[in-house]
Each structure stands twice: as C-alpha cells, then as structure tokens.
Design a protein around this motif. Sequence first.
Motif, PDB file in Angstrom:
ATOM      1  N   TYR B  35       0.806  -1.228   0.000  1.00 48.55           N
ATOM      2  CA  TYR B  35       0.000   0.000   0.000  1.00 48.55           C
ATOM      3  C   TYR B  35       0.838   1.278   0.000  1.00 48.55           C
ATOM      4  N   VAL B  36       2.140   1.171  -0.216  1.00 49.42           N
ATOM      5  CA  VAL B  36       2.994   2.365  -0.061  1.00 49.42           C
ATOM      6  C   VAL B  36       3.167   3.160  -1.363  1.00 49.42           C
ATOM      7  N   PHE B  37       2.724   2.615  -2.504  1.00 46.60           N
ATOM      8  CA  PHE B  37       3.071   3.255  -3.782  1.00 46.60           C
ATOM      9  C   PHE B  37       2.272   4.538  -4.064  1.00 46.60           C
ATOM     10  N   GLY B  38       1.036   4.587  -3.538  1.00 48.00           N
ATOM     11  CA  GLY B  38       0.253   5.804  -3.734  1.00 48.00           C
ATOM     12  C   GLY B  38       0.882   6.983  -3.004  1.00 48.00           C
ATOM     13  N   SER B  39       1.255   6.751  -1.741  1.00 48.31           N
ATOM     14  CA  SER B  39       1.868   7.849  -0.975  1.00 48.31           C
ATOM     15  C   SER B  39       3.247   8.190  -1.548  1.00 48.31           C
TER      16      SER B  39
END
Lengths: 168, 465
Positions: B35-39
Amino acid sequence: MSKQNSIPAVTDAKKISRRSFFQRLIFALAGLMTAAVGIPLVGFIFRPLFKKPPSVWRPVGKIDSFKIGETVAVTFLQSSPLPWAGVTAKTAAWLRRESTDNFTAFSTSCTHLGCPVRWRSEAQLFMCPCHGGVYDKDGSVAAGPPPLPLPRYPTRVTKDQVEILVTL
Amino acid sequence: MVEKIYQWLEDRTGLISLIGKVAKHPVPSGARWWYVFGSATLCAFIIQVASGIALALYYIPSADEAYVTLQTITQSTTFGAFARALHYYGASAMVLMVGIHMAQVFLQGSYKFPREMNWLTGVLLLGFTLLMGFTGQILRWDQNAVWTAVVAAKQASRAPLVGGWLSTLILGGPTVGGSTLSRIFVVHVFLIPALVFAFVGLHLLLVLRHGISEPPQPGKKVNPQTYRKEYEAALKKDGVPFWPDAIWRDMVFAAAMTIGIVILAFVFGPPELGHPPDPSLIDANPRPDWYLIWYFAVLALLPHGIENFFMIFAPLFAGILLILFPFISNHGERSPSRRPWAVAVVIMVVVMIGAFWLAGVKSDWSPNFDPKPLSVEVIGADSGPIFKGAHLFEVKGCLNCHLIEGDGGRRGPDLSEVGDKLSANQMLLLISNGAPNMPSYASTLTPTEIDEIIAFLRSRHSRVK
C-alpha cells in the motif's frame, strides 16, 4: 382555521417565487461574468488559430553560390517571428538548383512525424533519423513510413538573389 | 502560552482536531507494504513542486533566453545542476510510482465497489503525470526539445477534422517559434499542476470517504449490497489508526525513494543540454525521455497503413478502457489468485512496454549517419570490383542501414553473410527495385556501379568453416 392556513401558503408561494428569481439571477450573473471575462480571454488564447501568417519572400543566397544539381541546406527567418523568438525565429529548407534559373526548395520536416531529414549527397537521398523514412532527390517517398512527399516552398530568382516564399 | 495559542487556533479554525481525526482514521490492519506506492507518488509530486518552484526562480520561459538560463542554472548556480537533476529523477520516480500503484490497485481489485471514482481520478492523474513529463522535456529548451515539440504537433495534426487546430495550438502558430515555449510553460507550470492538485485532493478525499481497501482474500467477493457493512465491521474488529500504525511504512518507503532520487541527482546530474534551440540546425535526432521511449518505438514499428488511425485512436481507446474498467465489473473476486486474467493483463502490459522500450533504446530502424568506414581487412580487397563495390556501398548510403561485420546501420538486414543467401540476380532485383523499407537505386546507380556492389556483396560469406 382554514383562513389562518391559507395566509402562510400565499406567503410561501411569494417566498418561493422570490427564491426562484434569485436563483435565476445568480445563474444569469455568473453567466454574464463568465462571458465578460471568458470570451476575450478565449479569443486571446486561441488567437493563433485565426491569425494567418503573412507570405514573405526571404532571400537565401546569391544564385552563383548554388551549383546545378546540388542540394544544400539554406536558412532563413520565419515570415513574422515574435520579437522574443531569438534563434527559434530561424528555419531551414533543402534547396536544389535544377537548372540555370530553376530551384526547388523542400521542407526539412519529415512528413511522418516532423523530424528533420538529412541529405546524403552521394546517395541522392533524404533520410530521416527518427523512424528511417527515405525520400528521393525530388522529395518523393522512397522508403519507410512517410505518408507524403516532402512539402515544397515556392522559389524565385530576383536580381541574382534566390528567394523562398515563407508562410510560417 | 503555547496551550492558549493551540486552543485559540483550534477554536477559530477547527483544523487541529480535523487533522487528528483524519490522521487517526482506522484502516485495515493487513494494509502493509503493497500500500505504499500511492503515498510514494504523492511524495514524488511534492519533490517536483519543490524543485519546480526552485527552478522557476531562475528559468526564463522565453524562446530566446530559456536555453541560456538553463546553461546558467547548470553550470554556474550553486546547487543548480542538482535542482535540475532532482526535478528529472523526481519526474522519473513519479511516473514509475504511479504506474506501480495503478498495477497494484488493478491486481488487487481495489478499483471495485465502492472505489470506482478513486480509480477514475487515478487514471486522470496518470494522464496528467505523463503530460507533465512530456511538457517538462520540452521546457529543457534545446535542439531536442524544439524538434520534440514539432513531433508532438505533427502527431496531433493527424487527428481528423481538428488536427490542424491542435497542432497550431500546441506550437502557438504554424511552426515552432516564439510562442511555443510560453504555451508549453503555462501548461507545465500552471494548468496541469492545478489539475493535479485538484485531483490529488479529490483522490485523497475519496480514500478517506471509502477507506483504504482491505487486502484481498481468495473467495471473499465484493457484494455492493453488503460490502460497506462488512468493511465497517472489519474495521471495528481489527482496524488500526492510520497514524502511526500504517503511515510508518509509507514514510520508510518514501524516505528510501527520496534518498534514492537525491543520490541519483548527485551522482548522475541533470540530463545533458543539447545544441541551442535553433530549428535551422537540422542535424538533430529527437528522442523522448525514457518513460515515453516505448511509445516512440510503437510509432516506428507500426504498419504504415494504420498509423493515422493508431496515433489518434489507440491512446483514446486505452484511456476510455481504463476509465470504464470499474464500470464494466465492480463486484466479485478481488484476489489476484482468483483473477488470473488480471495477472495476465498486467504481465502482458509490462512485457509489451518493456519490449517496445528495449526496441526504442536500440532504435534499429534509425539509419546510422556516422558508420565506421569499411577497412581493407573487412572488404577483403584493396582494388578491383569488390573494393569499388565496398566504396559505393558506403557512399551511396547502403552502410547507413546495413551491417557489415558489425559496422553500419541496423535498419535493414545484416549483410555480412549475404553472399551465402542471395544470388546475383536476387541482389540485382532488390537493389534496382528496392523494398518497403529500402529505396530503389535504379535511377541513382549505373549498371557498372550495381555490378560492383553486387561483386562486393557476393564476396560476403560466413567465416565459420
């Protein structure tokens, strides 16, 4: 009881009518402001679409400086460059002297995607570095993806000066 | 005193409690490193804004002066080269991260109910990111940038009915000139960033509204009738506050990415400035930056007959397909293990883009304008028809497109062993008539010259005995 009820009903109807008027007024004023500001600005932004550049004959060199049968690059100014255009006001063409007073000028932009074509004099071919388009010496497509021949500029000779008609 | 100021600010704005509420909103406990790619994309965008503002303090968006200001920024301004490099590698990271984020969302089915609008705004943000990259390359106002603008306008001009208008609007006139850079600058610095800010805001608002999607589980299907209740119940059961239980991973990854960008910027520096932006310098070889090289290759390898159709409708079709995706199927399985076609689509897209990217880097279709002359050892003769044929092969442009013993171009077939493959008559036909990607030489070569070239080519044999 029914009389008492009927009075606020009339008042509500009046209020709704006033609100309806205000709503229409708000939309009308918003439209007016948008048009007043937007129409001139849109005209300003889209000005290039409606401004046709003038046609100007640009000198590209003395007639004696070109040999018959040779194709060379010539540079000249666009027809109406902006004062801050700097070197981007310059452009180029491939000029071929066909006979004593007959010249052909080709655009340097490949008709495939606009990359600058190069003249290979001994091969008598124009070659495009981007996607490998090839043109014959008369500008016709010899190979590769270009859909059309190289565009030509009108040329003339005036007082020993070769000129190209520029509409860019 | 500090407490009083805090209280006053909270009373008058309500911002502190709002930020606290947002920061501590519950998220699924299983939302981990996927889930880190959006941020990270948002972090790259912030780097772009910061480095872009810094560059704009020196950059003059004038066709006449931009090149000089870039030279000054690069060569004689403290940290100028670093700022340019940071902007370049930041853009690269943003493109990379937005692509990975999108692939992850697609693979995990996070675009399904109720997050259709999250996906849609994400698709638009992908488009804006690519547009930012492309316009940014043109702001690097050198010879390559000028011709890249011409190529963009030429592509736009292929659109039916409005092509001419689009081309004129891009260039600010019939050709590249004084208006071009100002227009691209406005699009790059004002128009698209404003849209990016707006859509990032909307995207984040939607993330808060619908919550971060829970990790997919095989067999657990999305049912629009019951999803929201199930999601709320799951959050109540084992949700964790976004701050700090989830965000620390985002921070670790974003920090690693930022350090990577900074190291790249310091070590490799900014992209090289080419020749001045003079359109009369026609010795140019325009190429897009790495993230669009694959599309450059697609345009080179397309069958000639479908180019017009492809150039306009393929990006349009791809965009519409991406936008419509969640509306075609917004329920059912989310787990990649139960959606093999989704995995196949992502692998296919990655392989396709990768293959075209490699082809674009090699650009075998481009003639080699500066081939190494054929040596006597390679020719195998220092006089006679073979030697003369080799000379003609060089000067008539054949070597620009064909390899001989590793020297020359790669546009056409390698002719190092053509003597083993084609007869003299077959060569004569090809040289005289040409082929789809080879010009006819019937009118530019004499019969004797053709014979000499054939003599040279017939002498090309395999060296393996």
